[in-house]
Design an enzyme around this catalytic site. Structure first.
Site, PDB file in Angstrom:
ATOM      1  N   CYS A  65       0.814  -1.225   0.000  1.00  0.00           N
ATOM      2  CA  CYS A  65       0.000   0.000   0.000  1.00  0.00           C
ATOM      3  C   CYS A  65       0.844   1.270   0.000  1.00  0.00           C
ATOM      4  O   CYS A  65       0.350   2.340  -0.362  1.00  0.00           O
ATOM      5  CB  CYS A  65      -0.894   0.043   1.230  1.00  0.00           C
TER       6      CYS A  65
HETATM    7  O1  KQY Z   1      -4.599  -1.373   0.856  1.00  0.00           O
HETATM    8  C1  KQY Z   1      -4.036  -0.364   0.506  1.00  0.00           C
HETATM    9  N1  KQY Z   1      -3.671  -0.276  -0.746  1.00  0.00           N
HETATM   10  C2  KQY Z   1      -3.885   0.880   1.316  1.00  0.00           C
HETATM   11  C3  KQY Z   1      -4.402   0.935   2.677  1.00  0.00           C
HETATM   12  C4  KQY Z   1      -4.715   2.351   3.027  1.00  0.00           C
HETATM   13  C5  KQY Z   1      -5.135   2.525   4.432  1.00  0.00           C
HETATM   14  C6  KQY Z   1      -5.447   3.932   4.752  1.00  0.00           C
HETATM   15  N2  KQY Z   1      -5.398   4.220   6.138  1.00  0.00           N
END
Ligand code: KQY
Length: 367
Positions: A356
């Site tokens: 992420c």
């Molecule tokens: O799963 C993702 N690509 C990102 C997670 C983002 C979390 C925001 N607090």
């Protein structure tokens, strides 16, 4: 100056390559907001720096940092990491950054999606998100990469491609009314085809239990290569993750990809279950309108949230009881890559993990 194109990638012969294809480098955003990250984001900054350091052993890393944090980040990060000034609302470049594309001649372009902080004013995680929404365009400008401005609200973590025409996603996220309420399944499929150059979508139902992104695929199932998928798994039938993973396993086992192949599914054990502790929660600023981070919160921990860079897999270390088993399975899935583990609990506390917080830029072929 970066061109914004009026055509679409599919009509121009562009597609999103697999993350396992060669990279020019990796983009990251620097964490600092105290209502996401405990203790003024200092522990998270150390974790992000460790991820950047690990990736920089294999390819170029660019860390985008707010003006006020530039000097600090420059001092904390290894010299090999390029630090550039960029404003953002938080630090999830997978989701607010561009999705890079390539064509058969090896030319690179980018899709700049619309971003609404995982659900807008109704169920988004913070507001405003205007600076995050500009990150995609800013990165493409910096690299002088031509831009497609897509009309869809979409986060990069909600899609997973094999670079060979197949896309994996979840209904929970992509069909959620808090993303593109005016579009139905057929219209969303058409837009994904146009902007990512894919021809087959495999729809799973739900993402990882209690994932605040509302079902991002990058925490549940990822391609190791075309025809091989890694899936977050638990054998505990009483765990709320069990029916989610079982359903995904059944759908993946029955599916064929864009080339008509059956999929091999490798199950990665779920860490934990892990929960936010009292001490971890105490360090997070409470701000109205921002996702609460309370003690006892079940964390959406998953080893599937790894990142592929040139020659390596950077995997999250999350639980001593399962880290080694997961590393072994990942190594078997990627026999030609080094598996590098990075302690990732601090990133998980912010609601995501290594995949992420990273975004790959494919290697362009010189013409
Ligand atoms: O799963 C993702 N690509 C990102 C997670 C983002 C979390 C925001 N607090």
């Amino acid at each position: 100056m970066t061109r914004t194109l009026a055509t679409t990638p599919a009509t121009d012969g562009f597609r999103m390559p697999g993350e396992f294809d060669p990279h020019q480098g990796t983009w990251m955003l620097w964490p600092e907001r105290p209502d996401t990250w405990r203790w003024g984001a200092k522990p998270a900054q150390a974790a992000y720096a460790e991820v950047a350091r690990a990736i920089s052993e294999f390819e170029r890393v660019t860390m985008c940092v707010s003006p006020g944090q530039f000097a600090n980040a420059r001092q904390v990060l290894p010299e090999a990491v390029r630090v550039v000034e960029m404003t953002s609302n938080d630090a999830w470049v997978r989701d607010c950054g561009p999705s890079f594309l390539i064509n058969d001649a090896g030319e690179v372009r980018g899709v700049d999606w619309r971003f609404n902080a995982w659900g807008g004013l109704e169920s988004g995680l913070y507001s405003p998100w205007d600076q995050d929404d500009m990150v995609g365009q800013k990165i493409l400008e910096l690299e002088n990469v031509a831009r497609y401005a897509a009309p869809l609200i979409l986060e990069g973590g909600s899609i997973e491609v094999d670079g060979d025409g197949t896309l994996l996603t979840t209904r929970e996220c992509l069909l959620n009314h808090d993303r593109n309420p005016d579009l139905g399944l057929a219209e969303i499929e058409a837009q994904l085809g146009e902007y990512l150059g894919i021809s087959k979508i495999i729809w799973l139902e739900k993402g990882v239990y209690n994932d605040e992104t509302e079902g991002h695929i990058d925490n549940l199932a990822r391609f190791a290569r075309p025809g091989v998928v890694m899936l977050d798994w638990t054998d505990d039938t009483t765990d709320p993750q069990y029916p989610i993973s079982l359903d995904a396993f059944q759908r993946l086992s029955q599916a064929t990809d864009a080339r008509g192949r059956k999929l091999e599914v490798i199950k990665l054990p779920q860490p934990g279950p892990l929960h936010m502790t009292q001490d971890e929660s105490r360090g997070v600023d409470v701000v109205e309108g921002t996702q609460p981070r309370e003690a006892g919160l079940r964390l959406a921990a998953s080893y599937v949230n790894f990142y592929l860079c040139n020659g390596a897999v950077i995997m999250p270390l999350l639980d001593e009881r399962t880290d080694a088993v997961a590393a072994d399975l990942i190594q078997r899935g990627f026999p030609d890559r080094r598996v590098v583990g990075v302690a990732a609990r601090e990133i998980l506390l912010g609601g995501g993990d290594i995949h992420c917080i990273t975004q790959q830029q494919p290697l362009a072929r010189r013409r």
